[in-house]
Motif scaffolding. Structure first.
Motif, mmCIF file in Angstrom:
data_model
loop_
_atom_site.group_PDB
_atom_site.id
_atom_site.type_symbol
_atom_site.label_atom_id
_atom_site.label_comp_id
_atom_site.label_asym_id
_atom_site.label_seq_id
_atom_site.Cartn_x
_atom_site.Cartn_y
_atom_site.Cartn_z
ATOM 1 N N LYS A 158 31.914 30.724 46.350
ATOM 2 C CA LYS A 158 31.834 30.554 44.900
ATOM 3 C C LYS A 158 32.356 31.781 44.167
ATOM 4 O O LYS A 158 33.097 31.670 43.184
ATOM 5 N N LYS A 159 31.967 32.960 44.646
ATOM 6 C CA LYS A 159 32.407 34.201 44.008
ATOM 7 C C LYS A 159 33.919 34.381 44.140
ATOM 8 O O LYS A 159 34.602 34.778 43.180
ATOM 9 N N ALA A 160 34.452 34.085 45.332
ATOM 10 C CA ALA A 160 35.886 34.250 45.555
ATOM 11 C C ALA A 160 36.693 33.328 44.640
ATOM 12 O O ALA A 160 37.682 33.757 44.028
ATOM 13 N N PHE A 161 36.286 32.078 44.519
ATOM 14 C CA PHE A 161 37.000 31.143 43.646
ATOM 15 C C PHE A 161 36.854 31.543 42.177
ATOM 16 O O PHE A 161 37.814 31.440 41.400
ATOM 17 N N LYS A 162 35.664 31.989 41.806
ATOM 18 C CA LYS A 162 35.461 32.424 40.420
ATOM 19 C C LYS A 162 36.338 33.628 40.102
ATOM 20 O O LYS A 162 36.979 33.680 39.042
#
Length: 249
Positions: free
Chosen positions: A222-226
């Protein structure tokens, strides 16, 4: 395209990760020798044996379930992603050199323009399993080798990007975000990035024991995509051991 053999999924896991099984069997032998020489308690010995056997056998059982019996390669799970086949003109499938899905995608989207990219870099992606997998993988015609930080396509030109059990091979957080920024750049505003991955969670720990560290947690993805600029997503479970992420720019 060659038809998948029976138990091909579990045989792949066994073949690509055979170093773990060789090491495990050697440790079992040493434990047995220690039991004989040092006269350990029977209870302690059999507890250790049970744990090692569990660690060796359970990954194969789960892999057989996920890759050979769940229907993963039938692509029926794609229905949850709500892809409009009539408006899907351009698709890319990105892998790390082990490609079992491009021919299937070609059959699912026969009227779409499909391009295949392989981001494998021998200096960065050093896992023994992926090195072995590349040696036996079928190569889809005209597959292009790329760097993970550049996809050779125009901005907002792709309707669907498939990332199927591949980008966990990108171990560096910085490289992961850089790669996903490229996916964001080439994906149309109304397009989709479909990622399927095992997660570093309890079910996969129970399935793969320490091997679950090869995967990344839901939070990491989630953090990487955000950080890469994606604004919305849905997650659907495919069996207890895999997640289907549907990201949109």
């Amino acid at each position: 395209m060659e038809k998948r053999r029976k138990f091909q999924g579990v045989l792949n896991i066994l073949s690509f990760n055979r170093h773990f099984y060789v090491i495990g069997l050697c440790i079992l032998l040493l434990i047995t020798i220690g039991y004989i020489v040092f006269d350990w308690s029977n209870l302690l010995y059999w507890i250790i044996i049970a744990l090692f056997v569990y660690g060796l056998i359970m990954p194969l059982l789960v892999s057989a379930y996920v890759y050979d019996f769940s229907g993963y390669y039938n692509f029926n799970w794609l229905d949850t992603c709500q892809i409009d086949h009539t408006s899907t003109k351009k698709i890319i499938n990105i892998n790390a050199g082990f490609d079992e899905t491009s021919f299937i995608i070609r059959n699912v989207f026969p009227k779409s323009n499909l391009s295949i990219f392989d981001f494998y870099n021998a200096k960065k992606h050093t896992e023994p399993a992926i090195i072995r997998a590349r040696k036996v993988s079928l190569t889809y015609p005209n597959t292009q080798n790329i760097e993970s930080n550049f996809i050779p396509l125009k901005d907002k030109s792709v309707d669907v990007i498939f990332l199927l059990s591949a980008i966990h091979e990108i171990r560096s957080p910085k490289e992961k975000v850089s790669f996903l920024k490229e996916c964001h750049r080439v994906c149309k505003s109304e397009g989709k990035v479909i990622m399927v991955e095992h997660l570093r969670d309890l079910p996969n720990f129970l399935a793969f024991s320490i091997g679950f560290t090869h995967f990344f947690s839901n939070h990491v993805w989630k953090k990487a995509f955000k950080d890469a600029g994606f604004s919305s997503f849905t997650e659907t479970k495919f069996t207890s051991f895999m997640s289907i992420f549907n990201y949109q720019p």
